[in-house]
Write a protein that holds these residues in place. Sequence first.
Motif, PDB file in Angstrom:
ATOM      1  N   THR A  15     -18.717   5.048  25.107  1.00 42.26           N
ATOM      2  CA  THR A  15     -18.010   6.031  25.918  1.00 42.26           C
ATOM      3  C   THR A  15     -16.512   5.761  25.881  1.00 42.26           C
ATOM      4  O   THR A  15     -16.070   4.635  25.620  1.00 42.26           O
ATOM      5  N   GLN A  16     -15.739   6.795  26.187  1.00 38.78           N
ATOM      6  CA  GLN A  16     -14.288   6.633  26.225  1.00 38.78           C
ATOM      7  C   GLN A  16     -13.849   5.638  27.301  1.00 38.78           C
ATOM      8  O   GLN A  16     -12.948   4.825  27.047  1.00 38.78           O
ATOM      9  N   PRO A  17     -14.468   5.657  28.515  1.00 40.77           N
ATOM     10  CA  PRO A  17     -14.101   4.642  29.513  1.00 40.77           C
ATOM     11  C   PRO A  17     -14.330   3.219  29.020  1.00 40.77           C
ATOM     12  O   PRO A  17     -13.573   2.306  29.384  1.00 40.77           O
ATOM     13  N   ALA A  18     -15.335   3.000  28.187  1.00 42.94           N
ATOM     14  CA  ALA A  18     -15.594   1.650  27.661  1.00 42.94           C
ATOM     15  C   ALA A  18     -14.457   1.205  26.746  1.00 42.94           C
ATOM     16  O   ALA A  18     -14.040   0.043  26.782  1.00 42.94           O
ATOM     17  N   VAL A  19     -13.946   2.141  25.952  1.00 44.91           N
ATOM     18  CA  VAL A  19     -12.816   1.817  25.078  1.00 44.91           C
ATOM     19  C   VAL A  19     -11.570   1.545  25.919  1.00 44.91           C
ATOM     20  O   VAL A  19     -10.831   0.582  25.673  1.00 44.91           O
ATOM     21  N   SER A  20     -11.335   2.385  26.929  1.00 44.32           N
ATOM     22  CA  SER A  20     -10.180   2.196  27.808  1.00 44.32           C
ATOM     23  C   SER A  20     -10.246   0.851  28.516  1.00 44.32           C
ATOM     24  O   SER A  20      -9.234   0.147  28.651  1.00 44.32           O
ATOM     25  N   LYS A  21     -11.436   0.468  28.971  1.00 44.80           N
ATOM     26  CA  LYS A  21     -11.604  -0.804  29.662  1.00 44.80           C
ATOM     27  C   LYS A  21     -11.309  -1.977  28.743  1.00 44.80           C
ATOM     28  O   LYS A  21     -10.614  -2.927  29.128  1.00 44.80           O
ATOM     29  N   ALA A  22     -11.820  -1.920  27.529  1.00 38.19           N
ATOM     30  CA  ALA A  22     -11.589  -3.010  26.578  1.00 38.19           C
ATOM     31  C   ALA A  22     -10.102  -3.143  26.264  1.00 38.19           C
ATOM     32  O   ALA A  22      -9.561  -4.259  26.228  1.00 38.19           O
ATOM     33  N   LEU A  23      -9.416  -2.019  26.034  1.00 35.62           N
ATOM     34  CA  LEU A  23      -7.985  -2.061  25.752  1.00 35.62           C
ATOM     35  C   LEU A  23      -7.216  -2.618  26.945  1.00 35.62           C
ATOM     36  O   LEU A  23      -6.294  -3.434  26.786  1.00 35.62           O
ATOM     37  N   SER A  24      -7.603  -2.201  28.147  1.00 35.96           N
ATOM     38  CA  SER A  24      -6.946  -2.693  29.359  1.00 35.96           C
ATOM     39  C   SER A  24      -7.125  -4.198  29.517  1.00 35.96           C
ATOM     40  O   SER A  24      -6.194  -4.911  29.910  1.00 35.96           O
ATOM     41  N   GLU A  25      -8.321  -4.699  29.198  1.00 37.47           N
ATOM     42  CA  GLU A  25      -8.577  -6.143  29.287  1.00 37.47           C
ATOM     43  C   GLU A  25      -7.643  -6.923  28.363  1.00 37.47           C
ATOM     44  O   GLU A  25      -7.102  -7.972  28.749  1.00 37.47           O
ATOM     45  N   ILE A  26      -7.450  -6.410  27.161  1.00 37.97           N
ATOM     46  CA  ILE A  26      -6.579  -7.114  26.216  1.00 37.97           C
ATOM     47  C   ILE A  26      -5.124  -7.062  26.682  1.00 37.97           C
ATOM     48  O   ILE A  26      -4.418  -8.077  26.686  1.00 37.97           O
ATOM     49  N   GLU A  27      -4.668  -5.884  27.079  1.00 40.93           N
ATOM     50  CA  GLU A  27      -3.267  -5.751  27.480  1.00 40.93           C
ATOM     51  C   GLU A  27      -2.965  -6.557  28.731  1.00 40.93           C
ATOM     52  O   GLU A  27      -1.901  -7.180  28.845  1.00 40.93           O
ATOM     53  N   GLN A  28      -3.892  -6.587  29.669  1.00 40.17           N
ATOM     54  CA  GLN A  28      -3.686  -7.393  30.881  1.00 40.17           C
ATOM     55  C   GLN A  28      -3.712  -8.881  30.553  1.00 40.17           C
ATOM     56  O   GLN A  28      -2.930  -9.668  31.089  1.00 40.17           O
ATOM     57  N   GLY A  29      -4.628  -9.273  29.652  1.00 38.62           N
ATOM     58  CA  GLY A  29      -4.708 -10.686  29.279  1.00 38.62           C
ATOM     59  C   GLY A  29      -3.469 -11.178  28.569  1.00 38.62           C
ATOM     60  O   GLY A  29      -3.050 -12.318  28.745  1.00 38.62           O
ATOM     61  N   LEU A  30      -2.863 -10.303  27.758  1.00 35.80           N
ATOM     62  CA  LEU A  30      -1.660 -10.677  27.013  1.00 35.80           C
ATOM     63  C   LEU A  30      -0.384 -10.373  27.783  1.00 35.80           C
ATOM     64  O   LEU A  30       0.680 -10.916  27.461  1.00 35.80           O
ATOM     65  N   GLY A  31      -0.491  -9.492  28.770  1.00 32.36           N
ATOM     66  CA  GLY A  31       0.703  -9.080  29.496  1.00 32.36           C
ATOM     67  C   GLY A  31       1.630  -8.226  28.651  1.00 32.36           C
ATOM     68  O   GLY A  31       2.841  -8.197  28.870  1.00 32.36           O
ATOM     69  N   GLN A  32       1.062  -7.526  27.668  1.00 35.59           N
ATOM     70  CA  GLN A  32       1.861  -6.723  26.752  1.00 35.59           C
ATOM     71  C   GLN A  32       1.154  -5.405  26.460  1.00 35.59           C
ATOM     72  O   GLN A  32      -0.076  -5.322  26.500  1.00 35.59           O
ATOM     73  N   THR A  33       1.947  -4.383  26.149  1.00 35.64           N
ATOM     74  CA  THR A  33       1.399  -3.099  25.730  1.00 35.64           C
ATOM     75  C   THR A  33       1.110  -3.138  24.237  1.00 35.64           C
ATOM     76  O   THR A  33       1.933  -3.594  23.452  1.00 35.64           O
ATOM     77  N   LEU A  34      -0.070  -2.667  23.864  1.00 33.77           N
ATOM     78  CA  LEU A  34      -0.468  -2.694  22.457  1.00 33.77           C
ATOM     79  C   LEU A  34      -0.399  -1.330  21.799  1.00 33.77           C
ATOM     80  O   LEU A  34      -0.284  -1.239  20.580  1.00 33.77           O
ATOM     81  N   PHE A  35      -0.524  -0.263  22.609  1.00 37.05           N
ATOM     82  CA  PHE A  35      -0.448   1.097  22.061  1.00 37.05           C
ATOM     83  C   PHE A  35       0.418   1.946  22.972  1.00 37.05           C
ATOM     84  O   PHE A  35       0.389   1.799  24.205  1.00 37.05           O
ATOM     85  N   VAL A  36       1.203   2.833  22.386  1.00 36.05           N
ATOM     86  CA  VAL A  36       1.986   3.804  23.148  1.00 36.05           C
ATOM     87  C   VAL A  36       1.546   5.197  22.723  1.00 36.05           C
ATOM     88  O   VAL A  36       1.108   5.409  21.588  1.00 36.05           O
ATOM     89  N   ARG A  37       1.631   6.142  23.623  1.00 33.62           N
ATOM     90  CA  ARG A  37       1.204   7.512  23.331  1.00 33.62           C
ATOM     91  C   ARG A  37       2.300   8.278  22.606  1.00 33.62           C
ATOM     92  O   ARG A  37       3.476   8.180  22.934  1.00 33.62           O
TER      93      ARG A  37
END
Length: 324
Positions: A52-74
């Motif tokens: 699901t799309q929420p699952a992808v959003s959650k995984a991306l959020s976990e990485i960005e929060q863990g690194l403290g950095q933005t990985l993708f911009v719109r």
Amino acid sequence: MVISSVPKALPSAPEAADSFVRKRLSLRHLRVLQALSEAGSLGAAADALHVTQPAVSKALSEIEQGLGQTLFVRRGRSLRATALGERLIQLAKKLDADLHRGGGDIASIVRGASGELLIGATNAALPQVLPDAMAAMKLEYPHITLSVRTHALTGLINELREGRLDLVVARIRPHEAPPDLEPLCLIAQPEVAAISTVHPLAKTSHKLGWDTLNQQAWIWPLPGTRSRSLQDRLWHDMGQTLPTNLVETGDVMLTLSLLKRIPILALLPQHVAKLAAQNGIAKILPLEADLGLADLTLWHLREPQSEVVERFKQLMLEASQKLT
């Protein structure tokens, strides 16, 4: 009595990012990053991963929060990776290729083979250097699978970085050499002019000049290639107009086949021309014709290589030294 305590210092941002990468970053996270890079949006990435799309959003959020950095911009409806995002995507592709290779190696061992060596090569290595090394390798490792890919150099370098190739044999000029790759120079390759032995002019005892040769049929590099621009420039520097009777190709094996069949001329790397002369296909002319292309070099990642890769490097070096 009250005992005061000093609060434990919180980890710095780099320490927290390092801890996340080492302890919590998973293959699931990396596959999400790779899917986002390839698909370009959350929805398309979710479809590609069958989640699901929420699952992808959650995984991306976990990485960005863990690194403290933005990985993708719109960018409108699509996503674009930041510099850090691109680096993690490269890591994801490399790990995915390593896992794929590891699975293939295990399957090879189970069926009685000895693994696989993946080689990328440009045309200059194909007539003699690479075949000689491969023949020697098969004598020492008869059950190893040698796989050779020969498409465009840019694609070969990308596949090497992503772990889909073990090494690449190519001519890359020093100022264009990839800084993340380790070079092993094999052989210098100045170009020489070669004339087919079936050409009437090949039998003349007179020294042939460019004015005469320019009126003959020539094999010329393909338009848009570096070799073409350099050869056109050489003709211009010599004050010659470009030949009008041309066959255009970048395939050295096809060039050798044509030299064997029809009266025609070509500029060839010196060791290829010597091979053609030894086999009675062409005659090397005593003319200055060097295009200034790079030496033939073997490239691999700047990391420890397997025993098989190291042995093949040595065999490539030995095959090159025999030509000089």
